[in-house]
Design a protein around this motif. Structure first.
Motif, PDB file in Angstrom:
ATOM      1  N   VAL A  89      81.313  54.586  72.474  1.00 47.74           N
ATOM      2  CA  VAL A  89      82.047  55.537  71.619  1.00 47.74           C
ATOM      3  C   VAL A  89      81.090  56.645  71.149  1.00 47.74           C
ATOM      4  CG1 VAL A  89      83.276  55.812  69.413  1.00 47.74           C
ATOM      5  CG2 VAL A  89      83.770  53.852  70.871  1.00 47.74           C
ATOM      6  N   LEU A  90      79.892  56.248  70.695  1.00 52.43           N
ATOM      7  CA  LEU A  90      78.917  57.237  70.217  1.00 52.43           C
ATOM      8  C   LEU A  90      78.512  58.192  71.337  1.00 52.43           C
ATOM      9  CD1 LEU A  90      76.626  55.125  67.860  1.00 52.43           C
ATOM     10  CD2 LEU A  90      78.109  57.034  67.234  1.00 52.43           C
ATOM     11  N   PHE A  91      78.323  57.615  72.546  1.00 52.84           N
ATOM     12  CA  PHE A  91      77.910  58.430  73.691  1.00 52.84           C
ATOM     13  C   PHE A  91      78.987  59.472  74.018  1.00 52.84           C
ATOM     14  CE2 PHE A  91      77.974  59.034  78.347  1.00 52.84           C
ATOM     15  CZ  PHE A  91      76.730  59.623  78.510  1.00 52.84           C
ATOM     16  N   THR A  92      80.255  59.012  74.105  1.00 58.82           N
ATOM     17  CA  THR A  92      81.329  59.960  74.443  1.00 58.82           C
ATOM     18  C   THR A  92      81.500  61.000  73.318  1.00 58.82           C
ATOM     19  OG1 THR A  92      82.881  58.311  73.639  1.00 58.82           O
ATOM     20  CG2 THR A  92      82.751  58.533  75.997  1.00 58.82           C
ATOM     21  N   ALA A  93      81.292  60.561  72.068  1.00 57.19           N
ATOM     22  CA  ALA A  93      81.383  61.504  70.946  1.00 57.19           C
ATOM     23  C   ALA A  93      80.287  62.563  71.065  1.00 57.19           C
ATOM     24  CB  ALA A  93      81.264  60.744  69.634  1.00 57.19           C
ATOM     25  N   VAL A 147      78.727  63.558  73.795  1.00 59.60           N
ATOM     26  CA  VAL A 147      79.048  64.446  74.925  1.00 59.60           C
ATOM     27  C   VAL A 147      80.107  65.464  74.504  1.00 59.60           C
ATOM     28  CG1 VAL A 147      80.076  64.506  77.249  1.00 59.60           C
ATOM     29  CG2 VAL A 147      78.349  62.792  76.700  1.00 59.60           C
ATOM     30  N   SER A 148      81.126  64.985  73.755  1.00 59.41           N
ATOM     31  CA  SER A 148      82.202  65.877  73.305  1.00 59.41           C
ATOM     32  C   SER A 148      81.644  66.973  72.393  1.00 59.41           C
ATOM     33  CB  SER A 148      83.267  65.091  72.532  1.00 59.41           C
ATOM     34  OG  SER A 148      83.824  64.118  73.349  1.00 59.41           O
ATOM     35  N   ILE A 149      80.739  66.603  71.492  1.00 55.22           N
ATOM     36  CA  ILE A 149      80.162  67.584  70.558  1.00 55.22           C
ATOM     37  C   ILE A 149      79.382  68.652  71.318  1.00 55.22           C
ATOM     38  CG2 ILE A 149      78.404  67.896  68.756  1.00 55.22           C
ATOM     39  CD1 ILE A 149      79.294  65.260  67.535  1.00 55.22           C
ATOM     40  N   ILE A 150      78.542  68.181  72.246  1.00 54.41           N
ATOM     41  CA  ILE A 150      77.654  69.118  72.953  1.00 54.41           C
ATOM     42  C   ILE A 150      78.448  70.048  73.888  1.00 54.41           C
ATOM     43  CG2 ILE A 150      75.750  69.241  74.637  1.00 54.41           C
ATOM     44  CD1 ILE A 150      74.857  66.490  73.410  1.00 54.41           C
ATOM     45  N   SER A 151      79.439  69.480  74.545  1.00 52.31           N
ATOM     46  CA  SER A 151      80.115  70.263  75.587  1.00 52.31           C
ATOM     47  C   SER A 151      81.244  71.159  75.057  1.00 52.31           C
ATOM     48  CB  SER A 151      80.659  69.319  76.664  1.00 52.31           C
ATOM     49  OG  SER A 151      81.555  68.403  76.074  1.00 52.31           O
ATOM     50  N   ALA A 152      81.578  71.040  73.768  1.00 52.87           N
ATOM     51  CA  ALA A 152      82.701  71.840  73.255  1.00 52.87           C
ATOM     52  C   ALA A 152      82.284  73.298  73.018  1.00 52.87           C
ATOM     53  CB  ALA A 152      83.214  71.224  71.957  1.00 52.87           C
ATOM     54  N   ASP A 153      83.237  74.194  73.227  1.00 57.26           N
ATOM     55  CA  ASP A 153      82.978  75.609  72.930  1.00 57.26           C
ATOM     56  C   ASP A 153      83.278  75.867  71.442  1.00 57.26           C
ATOM     57  OD1 ASP A 153      82.395  76.148  75.573  1.00 57.26           O
ATOM     58  OD2 ASP A 153      84.526  76.408  76.083  1.00 57.26           O
ATOM     59  N   GLY A 154      83.072  77.115  71.012  1.00 56.34           N
ATOM     60  CA  GLY A 154      83.419  77.459  69.625  1.00 56.34           C
ATOM     61  C   GLY A 154      82.235  78.037  68.878  1.00 56.34           C
TER      62      GLY A 154
END
Lengths: 286, 265
Positions: free
Chosen positions: B77-81, B83-90
């Motif tokens: 869960v931490l790993f996917t979280a 990855v989601s944080i790093i790869s998101a735009d904004g």
């Protein structure tokens, strides 16, 4: 009666071909307690798996109460008559609770709900685990798991019960509990027991002992007859029951041991008899 | 840690959730899984989490026990979280070189984590409150229409049930093998990614061997207990009652509620 005629089986092919069973001929009478002994890989499990029609004979035949195990129409009748309890207590349970697991075979037989409940109740009582009925199987000890497997087979109301090294993964107390339960079932339900084991003291409790060596029957008789041939026992990679070993040691030490004792009770009687005779002899001499 | 896995375990309790028909619970768990995977707003996730928490309370299974089931997947869960944080735009709210964290990234991480956690929890609740035999019966009865197409529905139901029940057993086995390897000096928790991947091999191979051996023995035990003779008559049959009807109505209303939330988001 179970009739085994000229039963042979090979595994593998070419240079890897291994003859596991060679022309086995034997009958197993109703109501008997037959122990099957032999070193690892000698063909004991292969032999008994033919009785339950898990394996079909490559050569020869196996008939259970007249039904040929090669006849696909009688497959489930044979399995209902001859149930197997396997070695690993953790690999046999299908359901989560003791009661549900015991009901698995009657459910497969397509019985009515009332009949299933009645059989489950009777099987749990016969195996002596009625108080565990609601328990989760994962919470049970190894011995209790094996007794659950026994109850699962009893619920089919078999005439023959086969135990394929069913006590080999249990501690001594659990082992003796399972054996006691099986002896009681044999007495009360009049089932035939075919007991594969590496424990000689268990074999000594049987009515008949069969030794398999290199896929052939090396000995077949009462425990007294079979264990009296010490050379044969050693040649087959086995050893005498602990009490019989004690008798041999006493004999080698120069004591006059009239016969081999196969169990603790018999051994105690034998030694007390020998002691009484020695005391009498000493008193006579003085 | 692997021993904490709750999917596949059954806990006996006297609760409304335990007494529901297996079909209602299977449909409920499936709907919950579909909703967690398809909904895209944090508000929807909060609503699903509230429904799952309500189901957990009704089940009367200790909350700690259910939460234990999440422990084995916490690193995933931490790993996917991450990855989601790093790869998101904004718009970044914090930046260090190429590494940047945005509000969208935090939101995406929360959404992904919630999806995983709710997915595992709803599946756990299904098996924790339904005995395997009843679950098998439930799957078989749900798939009954497929019998007309000659689909072996009973066998498929048995496979699903045994698979679910085997998860904790194999987790226990993996734990045992890992302990045995550690006792012989294996270090499974140090080194880089490749070193750790290599360290898994001595655990994976015996585990696979054990899984196949157990599967073989179980199939023999089932065969010898006349499995496959014909139509089975399950001893425990749950019946579709009033509570099941309420359960389905709640699920339908809940789906409608989520549809409204998703529409306005």
């Amino acid at each position: 009666m179970i009739e085994i005629r000229d039963l042979s089986r090979t595994y593998g092919s070419g240079s890897n071909k291994a003859h596991v069973l060679h022309g086995i001929d034997m009958n197993i009478e109703r109501g008997a307690f037959t122990a099957v002994l032999g070193k690892n890989g000698c063909g004991k499990s292969t032999l008994v798996r033919h009785i339950n029609a898990i394996l079909k004979p490559q050569r020869g035949s196996v008939r259970v109460d007249g039904m040929d195990t090669k006849d696909p129409r009688r497959l489930y009748d044979i399995r209902e008559k001859a149930g197997i309890v396997f070695q690993d207590p953790d690999s046999q349970s299908v359901a989560a609770t003791v009661e549900d697991d015991t009901a698995f075979a009657p459910e497969n037989l397509g019985l009515s709900e009332d009949e299933i409940s009645e059989r489950v109740e009777a099987a749990l009582r016969a195996a002596g685990i009625a108080e565990l009925r609601k328990k989760s199987i994962s919470e049970l000890s190894g011995g209790q798991k094996q007794l659950t497997a026994v109850a699962g087979i009893i619920a089919m109301r078999p005439d023959y019960m086969i135990f394929d090294e069913s006590t080999s993964m249990l501690d001594p107390l659990a082992r003796s509990r399972v054996l006691e339960c099986v002896m009681r079932l044999k007495r009360e339900l009049d089932v035939s027991v075919i007991w594969i084991t590496h424990y000689m003291d268990e074999a000594a409790a049987a009515d008949r002992v069969v030794i398999i060596n290199d896929g052939k029957i090396a000995a077949d008789g009462t425990p007294e007859e079979v264990f009296s041939d010490i050379e044969l026992i050693e040649r087959c990679g086995l050893e005498l029951p602990p009490c019989a070993q004690l008798c041999v040691m006493l004999k080698n030490a120069g004591y006059d041991v009239p016969r081999l004792a196969l169990n603790a009770h018999d051994c105690a009687l034998l030694i007390s008899g020998m002691t009484a005779a020695a005391v009498k002899e000493r008193e006579g001499a003085s | 840690m692997l021993r904490d896995i709750t999917i596949g375990r059954y806990v006996e309790r006297s609760s409304v959730l335990h007494s529901l028909d297996a079909r209602s619970k299977i449909i409920g768990a499936l709907l919950c899984s579909v909703l967690t995977l398809s909904c895209g707003s944090l508000l929807s996730m909060a609503a699903i989490a509230a429904l799952t928490a309500a189901a957990a309370i009704v089940s009367r299974i200790p909350f700690n026990y259910i939460l234990k089931g999440i422990k084995p997947i916490r690193w995933f869960v931490l790993f996917t979280a991450a990855v989601s944080i790093i790869s998101a735009d904004g718009e970044p709210i914090w930046q260090y070189g190429a590494l940047r964290i945005s509000a969208e990234g935090i939101s995406a991480a929360a959404l992904t984590s919630a999806r995983l956690l709710l997915f595992v929890t709803s599946a756990s609740l299904l098996t924790l409150t339904t005995p395997p035999v009843v679950l098998t019966d439930g799957f078989a009865r749900l798939m009954r229409p497929l019998r007309r197409l000659r689909v072996p529905t009973d066998d498929i139901a048995m496979i699903i049930s045994i698979t679910l029940r085997s998860i904790p057993a194999f987790a226990d086995e993996a734990e045992r093998i890992m302990k045995a390897q550690r006792a012989r000096g294996a270090d499974l928790s140090r080194g880089g990614l490749i070193t750790r991947a290599r360290a898994v091999i001595p655990v994976a191979i015996p585990l696979f061997i054990s899984v196949f051996r157990r599967a073989d023995e179980l199939s023999l035990a089932m065969d010898s207990r006349c499995y496959g003779k014909g139509t089975r008559t399950p001893r425990k049959k749950t019946h579709f009652g009033r509570n099941d009807l309420y359960c389905l109505i709640i699920m339908i209303l809940f789906c409608g509620f989520l549809a409204i939330i998703e529409f306005y988001n």
